[in-house]
Design a protein around this motif. Sequence first.
Motif, PDB file in Angstrom:
ATOM      1  N   GLY A 269       0.827  -1.183   0.000  1.00  0.00           N
ATOM      2  CA  GLY A 269       0.000   0.000   0.000  1.00  0.00           C
ATOM      3  C   GLY A 269       0.860   1.230   0.000  1.00  0.00           C
ATOM      4  N   GLY A 270       0.272   2.358  -0.130  1.00  0.00           N
ATOM      5  CA  GLY A 270       1.039   3.589  -0.263  1.00  0.00           C
ATOM      6  C   GLY A 270       1.891   3.930   0.935  1.00  0.00           C
ATOM      7  N   ASP A 271       1.457   3.585   2.148  1.00  0.00           N
ATOM      8  CA  ASP A 271       2.211   3.997   3.324  1.00  0.00           C
ATOM      9  C   ASP A 271       2.475   2.836   4.261  1.00  0.00           C
ATOM     10  OD1 ASP A 271      -0.549   5.433   5.275  1.00  0.00           O
ATOM     11  OD2 ASP A 271      -0.328   3.560   4.181  1.00  0.00           O
ATOM     12  N   SER A 272       2.592   1.657   3.731  1.00  0.00           N
ATOM     13  CA  SER A 272       2.672   0.470   4.582  1.00  0.00           C
ATOM     14  C   SER A 272       3.994   0.327   5.312  1.00  0.00           C
ATOM     15  CB  SER A 272       2.382  -0.772   3.756  1.00  0.00           C
ATOM     16  OG  SER A 272       3.178  -0.779   2.605  1.00  0.00           O
ATOM     17  N   LEU A 273       5.033   1.108   4.961  1.00  0.00           N
ATOM     18  CA  LEU A 273       6.271   1.101   5.730  1.00  0.00           C
ATOM     19  C   LEU A 273       6.424   2.388   6.528  1.00  0.00           C
ATOM     20  CD1 LEU A 273       8.804  -0.443   3.184  1.00  0.00           C
ATOM     21  CD2 LEU A 273       7.516  -1.569   4.995  1.00  0.00           C
ATOM     22  N   ASP A 274       5.499   3.288   6.344  1.00  0.00           N
ATOM     23  CA  ASP A 274       5.591   4.606   6.970  1.00  0.00           C
ATOM     24  C   ASP A 274       5.554   4.503   8.486  1.00  0.00           C
ATOM     25  OD1 ASP A 274       3.579   7.627   6.878  1.00  0.00           O
ATOM     26  OD2 ASP A 274       5.748   7.356   6.985  1.00  0.00           O
ATOM     27  N   GLY A 275       6.638   4.932   9.125  1.00  0.00           N
ATOM     28  CA  GLY A 275       6.696   4.939  10.581  1.00  0.00           C
ATOM     29  C   GLY A 275       7.154   3.649  11.219  1.00  0.00           C
ATOM     30  N   TYR A 276       7.441   2.642  10.420  1.00  0.00           N
ATOM     31  CA  TYR A 276       7.802   1.330  10.960  1.00  0.00           C
ATOM     32  C   TYR A 276       9.286   1.038  10.801  1.00  0.00           C
ATOM     33  CZ  TYR A 276       2.831   0.101  11.052  1.00  0.00           C
ATOM     34  OH  TYR A 276       1.482   0.056  11.316  1.00  0.00           O
ATOM     35  N   ALA A 277       9.865   0.385  11.805  1.00  0.00           N
ATOM     36  CA  ALA A 277      11.158  -0.255  11.608  1.00  0.00           C
ATOM     37  C   ALA A 277      10.937  -1.470  10.713  1.00  0.00           C
ATOM     38  CB  ALA A 277      11.752  -0.694  12.942  1.00  0.00           C
ATOM     39  N   VAL A 278      11.915  -1.817   9.914  1.00  0.00           N
ATOM     40  CA  VAL A 278      11.793  -2.931   8.973  1.00  0.00           C
ATOM     41  C   VAL A 278      12.996  -3.846   9.128  1.00  0.00           C
ATOM     42  CG1 VAL A 278      11.703  -3.575   6.530  1.00  0.00           C
ATOM     43  CG2 VAL A 278      10.443  -1.574   7.348  1.00  0.00           C
ATOM     44  N   GLY A 279      12.748  -5.126   9.023  1.00  0.00           N
ATOM     45  CA  GLY A 279      13.824  -6.088   9.142  1.00  0.00           C
ATOM     46  C   GLY A 279      13.876  -7.041   7.966  1.00  0.00           C
ATOM     47  N   TRP A 280      15.064  -7.554   7.701  1.00  0.00           N
ATOM     48  CA  TRP A 280      15.258  -8.638   6.739  1.00  0.00           C
ATOM     49  C   TRP A 280      15.562  -9.909   7.522  1.00  0.00           C
ATOM     50  CZ3 TRP A 280      14.325  -8.738   1.642  1.00  0.00           C
ATOM     51  CH2 TRP A 280      14.228  -7.521   0.959  1.00  0.00           C
ATOM     52  N   PHE A 281      14.940 -10.984   7.088  1.00  0.00           N
ATOM     53  CA  PHE A 281      15.139 -12.292   7.683  1.00  0.00           C
ATOM     54  C   PHE A 281      15.392 -13.282   6.555  1.00  0.00           C
ATOM     55  CE2 PHE A 281      13.650 -11.669  12.124  1.00  0.00           C
ATOM     56  CZ  PHE A 281      13.214 -10.365  12.014  1.00  0.00           C
ATOM     57  N   ARG A 282      15.893 -14.457   6.889  1.00  0.00           N
ATOM     58  CA  ARG A 282      16.089 -15.482   5.867  1.00  0.00           C
ATOM     59  C   ARG A 282      15.772 -16.849   6.449  1.00  0.00           C
ATOM     60  NH1 ARG A 282      22.688 -14.908   5.219  1.00  0.00           N
ATOM     61  NH2 ARG A 282      23.276 -15.881   7.224  1.00  0.00           N
ATOM     62  N   GLN A 283      15.441 -17.749   5.537  1.00  0.00           N
ATOM     63  CA  GLN A 283      15.036 -19.086   5.963  1.00  0.00           C
ATOM     64  C   GLN A 283      15.492 -20.108   4.945  1.00  0.00           C
ATOM     65  OE1 GLN A 283      10.797 -19.499   6.594  1.00  0.00           O
ATOM     66  NE2 GLN A 283      11.124 -21.092   8.126  1.00  0.00           N
ATOM     67  N   THR A 284      16.022 -21.217   5.456  1.00  0.00           N
ATOM     68  CA  THR A 284      16.374 -22.361   4.617  1.00  0.00           C
ATOM     69  C   THR A 284      15.486 -23.528   5.018  1.00  0.00           C
ATOM     70  OG1 THR A 284      18.133 -22.942   6.183  1.00  0.00           O
ATOM     71  CG2 THR A 284      18.755 -21.633   4.270  1.00  0.00           C
ATOM     72  N   PRO A 285      15.320 -24.507   4.131  1.00  0.00           N
ATOM     73  CA  PRO A 285      14.412 -25.633   4.422  1.00  0.00           C
ATOM     74  C   PRO A 285      14.769 -26.325   5.728  1.00  0.00           C
ATOM     75  CG  PRO A 285      15.019 -25.635   2.121  1.00  0.00           C
ATOM     76  CD  PRO A 285      15.864 -24.586   2.763  1.00  0.00           C
ATOM     77  N   GLY A 286      13.764 -26.531   6.543  1.00  0.00           N
ATOM     78  CA  GLY A 286      13.945 -27.255   7.789  1.00  0.00           C
ATOM     79  C   GLY A 286      14.464 -26.423   8.943  1.00  0.00           C
ATOM     80  N   LYS A 287      14.706 -25.144   8.689  1.00  0.00           N
ATOM     81  CA  LYS A 287      15.216 -24.273   9.742  1.00  0.00           C
ATOM     82  C   LYS A 287      14.255 -23.127   9.999  1.00  0.00           C
ATOM     83  CE  LYS A 287      20.154 -25.174   9.144  1.00  0.00           C
ATOM     84  NZ  LYS A 287      21.497 -24.557   8.973  1.00  0.00           N
ATOM     85  N   GLU A 288      14.365 -22.538  11.174  1.00  0.00           N
ATOM     86  CA  GLU A 288      13.528 -21.403  11.498  1.00  0.00           C
ATOM     87  C   GLU A 288      14.044 -20.153  10.782  1.00  0.00           C
ATOM     88  OE1 GLU A 288      11.957 -22.671  15.957  1.00  0.00           O
ATOM     89  OE2 GLU A 288      13.004 -20.781  15.646  1.00  0.00           O
TER      90      GLU A 288
END
Length: 119
Positions: free
Chosen positions: A26-45
């Motif tokens: 949406g137009g402002d869906s990151l507005d005011g929020y901290a944002v993180g990157w995460f990653r996942q491999t099969p079988g792991k959290e």
Amino acid sequence: HVQLVESGGGLVQPGESLTLSCAGSGGDSLDGYAVGWFRQTPGKEREFVASITWSAGNAFYADSVKGRFTISRDNAKNNVYLQMNSLKPEDTAVYYCGRKEPTGGFGSWGQGTQVTVSS
């Protein structure tokens, strides 16, 4: 319901670079929020990679990517980026971005973008 959109993944060789992008649906869906990157491999959290505050005044990194990855954001474009340099095979994963919700956890996950590092 807000869902973020990740892009920029691909197949690269060890030592190469990629830049991932995270956009709001949406137009402002990151507005005011901290944002993180995460990653996942099969079988792991899903594991934390990096995060950045709304003002971009503070960024945090997992030890495994510190010095190689850089998180940044362009609030005018409602985008968050993850510059990944000196990629290693162990960086292979599906990468997700999430915004930090008022509850304290990250959410509004997108479908993810696959990063494969292989020779």
